[in-house]
Write an enzyme that holds these catalytic residues in place. Structure first.
Site, mmCIF file in Angstrom:
data_model
loop_
_atom_site.group_PDB
_atom_site.id
_atom_site.type_symbol
_atom_site.label_atom_id
_atom_site.label_comp_id
_atom_site.label_asym_id
_atom_site.label_seq_id
_atom_site.Cartn_x
_atom_site.Cartn_y
_atom_site.Cartn_z
ATOM 1 N N PHE A 10 0.817 -1.218 0.000
ATOM 2 C CA PHE A 10 0.000 0.000 0.000
ATOM 3 C C PHE A 10 0.860 1.282 0.000
ATOM 4 N N ASP A 31 10.422 -6.833 -3.482
ATOM 5 C CA ASP A 31 9.202 -7.181 -2.743
ATOM 6 C C ASP A 31 8.971 -8.689 -2.866
ATOM 7 N N LEU A 33 6.142 -10.154 -2.555
ATOM 8 C CA LEU A 33 4.771 -10.412 -3.032
ATOM 9 C C LEU A 33 4.067 -11.417 -2.133
ATOM 10 N N ILE A 58 13.508 -9.560 1.918
ATOM 11 C CA ILE A 58 14.534 -8.708 2.539
ATOM 12 C C ILE A 58 15.486 -9.539 3.408
ATOM 13 N N PHE A 79 10.272 -0.335 3.439
ATOM 14 C CA PHE A 79 8.828 -0.367 3.694
ATOM 15 C C PHE A 79 8.370 -1.788 4.025
ATOM 16 N N THR A 137 6.106 2.718 12.699
ATOM 17 C CA THR A 137 4.726 3.016 13.091
ATOM 18 C C THR A 137 4.647 3.661 14.472
ATOM 19 N N ASP A 138 3.538 4.365 14.701
ATOM 20 C CA ASP A 138 3.314 4.936 16.039
ATOM 21 C C ASP A 138 2.944 3.861 17.061
ATOM 22 N N GLU A 139 2.602 2.661 16.572
ATOM 23 C CA GLU A 139 2.150 1.607 17.513
ATOM 24 C C GLU A 139 3.254 1.168 18.469
ATOM 25 N N TYR A 163 2.489 -7.425 16.318
ATOM 26 C CA TYR A 163 2.931 -6.541 15.217
ATOM 27 C C TYR A 163 3.756 -5.376 15.772
ATOM 28 N N LYS A 167 7.742 -4.459 15.166
ATOM 29 C CA LYS A 167 8.215 -3.193 14.579
ATOM 30 C C LYS A 167 9.143 -2.475 15.575
ATOM 31 N N ARG A 227 -7.878 6.743 16.495
ATOM 32 C CA ARG A 227 -6.673 6.682 15.659
ATOM 33 C C ARG A 227 -6.450 8.049 15.040
ATOM 34 N N ASN A 262 -13.161 5.309 15.853
ATOM 35 C CA ASN A 262 -13.452 4.438 14.696
ATOM 36 C C ASN A 262 -14.890 4.582 14.205
HETATM 37 P P1 NAD Z 1 1.438 -3.630 3.281
HETATM 38 O O1 NAD Z 1 1.131 -4.826 4.106
HETATM 39 O O2 NAD Z 1 0.371 -3.044 2.423
HETATM 40 O O3 NAD Z 1 2.678 -3.945 2.325
HETATM 41 C C1 NAD Z 1 3.811 -4.623 2.771
HETATM 42 C C2 NAD Z 1 4.635 -5.006 1.551
HETATM 43 O O4 NAD Z 1 5.833 -5.653 2.016
HETATM 44 C C3 NAD Z 1 3.937 -5.985 0.607
HETATM 45 O O5 NAD Z 1 4.107 -5.580 -0.722
HETATM 46 C C4 NAD Z 1 4.637 -7.300 0.882
HETATM 47 O O6 NAD Z 1 4.648 -8.174 -0.244
HETATM 48 C C5 NAD Z 1 6.034 -6.837 1.244
HETATM 49 N N1 NAD Z 1 6.774 -7.792 2.080
HETATM 50 C C6 NAD Z 1 6.333 -8.439 3.184
HETATM 51 N N2 NAD Z 1 7.295 -9.241 3.660
HETATM 52 C C7 NAD Z 1 8.373 -9.068 2.869
HETATM 53 C C8 NAD Z 1 9.687 -9.598 2.877
HETATM 54 N N3 NAD Z 1 10.090 -10.482 3.790
HETATM 55 N N4 NAD Z 1 10.553 -9.212 1.905
HETATM 56 C C9 NAD Z 1 10.160 -8.329 0.960
HETATM 57 N N5 NAD Z 1 8.928 -7.798 0.906
HETATM 58 C C10 NAD Z 1 8.044 -8.165 1.851
HETATM 59 O O7 NAD Z 1 2.009 -2.566 4.303
HETATM 60 P P2 NAD Z 1 1.864 -0.969 4.290
HETATM 61 O O8 NAD Z 1 0.598 -0.618 4.971
HETATM 62 O O9 NAD Z 1 2.165 -0.467 2.945
HETATM 63 O O10 NAD Z 1 3.059 -0.581 5.290
HETATM 64 C C11 NAD Z 1 4.372 -0.346 4.800
HETATM 65 C C12 NAD Z 1 5.265 -0.017 5.977
HETATM 66 O O11 NAD Z 1 4.761 1.115 6.673
HETATM 67 C C13 NAD Z 1 5.337 -1.143 7.023
HETATM 68 O O12 NAD Z 1 6.645 -1.198 7.506
HETATM 69 C C14 NAD Z 1 4.378 -0.685 8.119
HETATM 70 O O13 NAD Z 1 4.779 -1.194 9.357
HETATM 71 C C15 NAD Z 1 4.559 0.817 8.048
HETATM 72 N N6 NAD Z 1 3.406 1.626 8.477
HETATM 73 C C16 NAD Z 1 2.161 1.372 7.971
HETATM 74 C C17 NAD Z 1 1.095 2.201 8.341
HETATM 75 C C18 NAD Z 1 -0.292 2.005 7.817
HETATM 76 O O14 NAD Z 1 -1.234 2.657 8.268
HETATM 77 N N7 NAD Z 1 -0.503 1.139 6.830
HETATM 78 C C19 NAD Z 1 1.321 3.265 9.242
HETATM 79 C C20 NAD Z 1 2.616 3.462 9.743
HETATM 80 C C21 NAD Z 1 3.656 2.653 9.338
HETATM 81 O O1 DAU Z 2 -1.000 3.301 13.641
HETATM 82 C C1 DAU Z 2 -0.328 2.828 12.519
HETATM 83 C C2 DAU Z 2 -0.800 1.445 12.186
HETATM 84 O O2 DAU Z 2 -2.112 1.578 11.642
HETATM 85 C C3 DAU Z 2 0.099 0.693 11.205
HETATM 86 O O3 DAU Z 2 1.349 0.505 11.806
HETATM 87 C C4 DAU Z 2 -0.506 -0.647 10.834
HETATM 88 O O4 DAU Z 2 0.290 -1.271 9.838
HETATM 89 C C5 DAU Z 2 -1.899 -0.408 10.277
HETATM 90 O O5 DAU Z 2 -2.509 -1.643 10.006
HETATM 91 C C6 DAU Z 2 -2.735 0.388 11.270
HETATM 92 O O6 DAU Z 2 -3.050 -0.406 12.447
HETATM 93 P P1 DAU Z 2 -4.514 -0.436 13.080
HETATM 94 O O7 DAU Z 2 -4.670 -1.691 13.833
HETATM 95 O O8 DAU Z 2 -4.805 0.838 13.783
HETATM 96 O O9 DAU Z 2 -5.373 -0.457 11.703
HETATM 97 P P2 DAU Z 2 -6.703 -1.241 11.291
HETATM 98 O O10 DAU Z 2 -7.139 -0.652 9.988
HETATM 99 O O11 DAU Z 2 -6.541 -2.711 11.370
HETATM 100 O O12 DAU Z 2 -7.735 -0.790 12.405
HETATM 101 C C7 DAU Z 2 -8.036 0.581 12.643
HETATM 102 C C8 DAU Z 2 -8.961 0.630 13.854
HETATM 103 O O13 DAU Z 2 -10.232 0.075 13.465
HETATM 104 C C9 DAU Z 2 -8.486 -0.195 15.016
HETATM 105 O O14 DAU Z 2 -8.851 0.462 16.229
HETATM 106 C C10 DAU Z 2 -9.248 -1.506 14.888
HETATM 107 C C11 DAU Z 2 -10.564 -1.064 14.263
HETATM 108 N N1 DAU Z 2 -11.196 -2.036 13.367
HETATM 109 C C12 DAU Z 2 -10.453 -2.599 12.391
HETATM 110 C C13 DAU Z 2 -10.997 -3.505 11.498
HETATM 111 C C14 DAU Z 2 -10.166 -4.163 10.424
HETATM 112 C C15 DAU Z 2 -12.552 -2.312 13.485
HETATM 113 O O15 DAU Z 2 -13.243 -1.770 14.371
HETATM 114 N N2 DAU Z 2 -13.111 -3.191 12.620
HETATM 115 C C16 DAU Z 2 -12.385 -3.822 11.639
HETATM 116 O O16 DAU Z 2 -12.962 -4.655 10.878
#
Ligand code: NAD
Ligand code: DAU
Length: 359
Positions: A10, A31, A33, A58, A79, A137-139, A163, A167, A227, A262
């Site tokens: 993403f 990647d 995949l 990786i 990423f 991530t902020d988590e 998770y 991280k 969030r 949420n």
């Molecule tokens: P995502 O799950 O959409 O994508 C992860 C990608 O990494 C995928 O394309 C997957 O194929 C690839 N991948 C997984 N394992 C791998 C490996 N061993 N080697 C190579 N590639 C691999 O994740 P995202 O939401 O795009 O998040 C990207 C980064 O940002 C992550 O590190 C995540 O922790 C961080 N992040 C995400 C969010 C969020 O809200 N989505 C917020 C803050 C930080």
């Molecule tokens: O804060 C950054 C993080 O945000 C990233 O590091 C993670 O990769 C990303 O997945 C995200 O984590 P969350 O757990 O916050 O995201 P998620 O979309 O899974 O959930 C957002 C909020 O919504 C959380 O409080 C859980 C709630 N939720 C989620 C799903 C999937 C629901 O209530 N119903 C649902 O079906």
């Protein structure tokens, strides 16, 4: 040339689109995949010599070393990760493997490459101008009460989910590779992203697609968990700013100043859909909301204090939640082929046919 990992996912795919649209140099995209990687996220880049895709892990140190020696990037941005909290609760193994062990192998391969770069500021790349940027991530900071101040870079690490713990561990490795070996690293810790190309296991795309599909909209627990939401393009611009101007060894928190419970997020999406694509039966999408069992260990509130990146690097988000979520809902409505691909098994078969490996 820069080496990117995990950019069929993403945020990474959005990063490549933003990076190349900005006229920047070419990228290598490593990647694995996994289920979350999707070549449809990179549509439009076929045949573009500025984007070279390599399917791999990786954690495959030999492969990473070979790519570094072949392409001699001036920077690596990591990423790649397992990113979904619910999956980490059901099966933490892959999170340990990719986020911790994988990051270790990547970091160490990069250290080997970096240590042999010329010690000459005028060379490119050189030991001085090379950067390793780790996207996190902020988590890692744990959870806040309603009255706690937002997460600052100085907050202690208190991760609560497998998770978040994985991280946090990766962030610590990155930090240690700087302090011990001098690797020029940067770390970013961002809040919840939303936007195009997000795998529909995460709240926002799941709600949009379930609503359109006439399915329940699952709200965990009481739906009052908070969030901070940031549009993915704002995140990408922040990463670019940190890469170019961030101080080596530093951490930058990135957030949208957009805290929301949420249930409000879900009701906002329902309201937008009522306007853009009303239900044919005349009912409203909020009627599909269904309260379900809470996520174990569910963090109550995240909030980001993004003053450091604003002050030092002059970055702040452009998108408000109101404008960003409307654009995002419209994107999912305008891209039914992407939606069909990501929700069908045919996609995995296509990946195996083109890039090998297991379905
Ligand atoms: P995502 O799950 O959409 O994508 C992860 C990608 O990494 C995928 O394309 C997957 O194929 C690839 N991948 C997984 N394992 C791998 C490996 N061993 N080697 C190579 N590639 C691999 O994740 P995202 O939401 O795009 O998040 C990207 C980064 O940002 C992550 O590190 C995540 O922790 C961080 N992040 C995400 C969010 C969020 O809200 N989505 C917020 C803050 C930080
Ligand atoms: O804060 C950054 C993080 O945000 C990233 O590091 C993670 O990769 C990303 O997945 C995200 O984590 P969350 O757990 O916050 O995201 P998620 O979309 O899974 O959930 C957002 C909020 O919504 C959380 O409080 C859980 C709630 N939720 C989620 C799903 C999937 C629901 O209530 N119903 C649902 O079906």
């Amino acid at each position: 040339m820069i080496l990117l990992t995990g950019c069929a996912g993403f945020i990474g795919s959005n990063f490549i689109h933003t990076w190349l649209a900005g006229g920047n140099e070419g990228v290598i995209n490593l990647d694995k995949l996994t289920y979350a990687g999707n070549m449809d996220n990179l549509t439009g880049l076929q045949g573009d010599s500025r984007h070279q895709f390599i399917r791999g892990d990786i954690g495959d140190r030999e492969l990473v070393t070979r790519l570094l020696e072949q392409y001699r990037p001036r920077a690596v941005i990591n990423f790649a990760a397992e990113s979904h909290v619910d999956r980490s609760i059901l099966g933490p193994g892959d999170f340990i493997q990719t986020n911790i062990v994988g990051t270790f192998h990547l970091l160490d391969a990069v250290r080997g490459y970096w240590s042999q770069l010329p010690d000459d500021v005028t060379a490119s790349p050189s030991r001085q101008n090379f950067r390793f940027l780790h996207v996190s991530t902020d988590e890692v900071y744990g959870t806040l009460t309603a009255t706690d101040p937002a997460f600052a870079e100085t907050n202690p690490y208190l991760p609560n989910s497998p998770y978040a713990a994985s991280k946090a561990a990766s962030d610590h490795l990155v930090r240690a590779w700087h302090h011990t070996y001098g690797l020029p690293i940067l770390t970013t810790n961002c809040s919840n992203n939303y936007g195009p190309y997000q795998f529909p296991e995460k709240l926002i795309p799941l709600v949009i697609l379930n609503a359109l599909g006439g399915k329940p909209l699952p709200i965990y627990g009481d739906g009052q968990q908070v969030r901070d939401w940031l549009h993915v393009e704002d995140h990408c611009h922040a990463i670019m700013r940190v890469l170019e101007s961030g101080r080596v060894g530093e951490t930058y928190n990135i957030g949208g100043w957009n805290e929301m419970p949420n249930i409000e997020v879900v009701k906002t999406i329902c309201g937008i859909l009522d306007g853009l694509r009303p239900r044919v039966d005349g009912h409203r999408y909020v009627e599909q909301i269904t309260y379900v069992k809470d996520r174990p260990g569910h963090d109550r509130r995240y909030a980001i204090d993004a003053r450091k990146i604003q002050k030092e690097l002059n970055w702040k988000p452009k998108e408000t939640f109101e404008s960003g979520i409307r654009k995002t809902v419209q994107w999912y409505l305008d891209n039914p082929e992407w939606v069909a691909g990501v929700t069908s098994g045919a996609y995995r078969q296509w990946v195996v046919r083109h890039y090998g490996g297991q379905e």
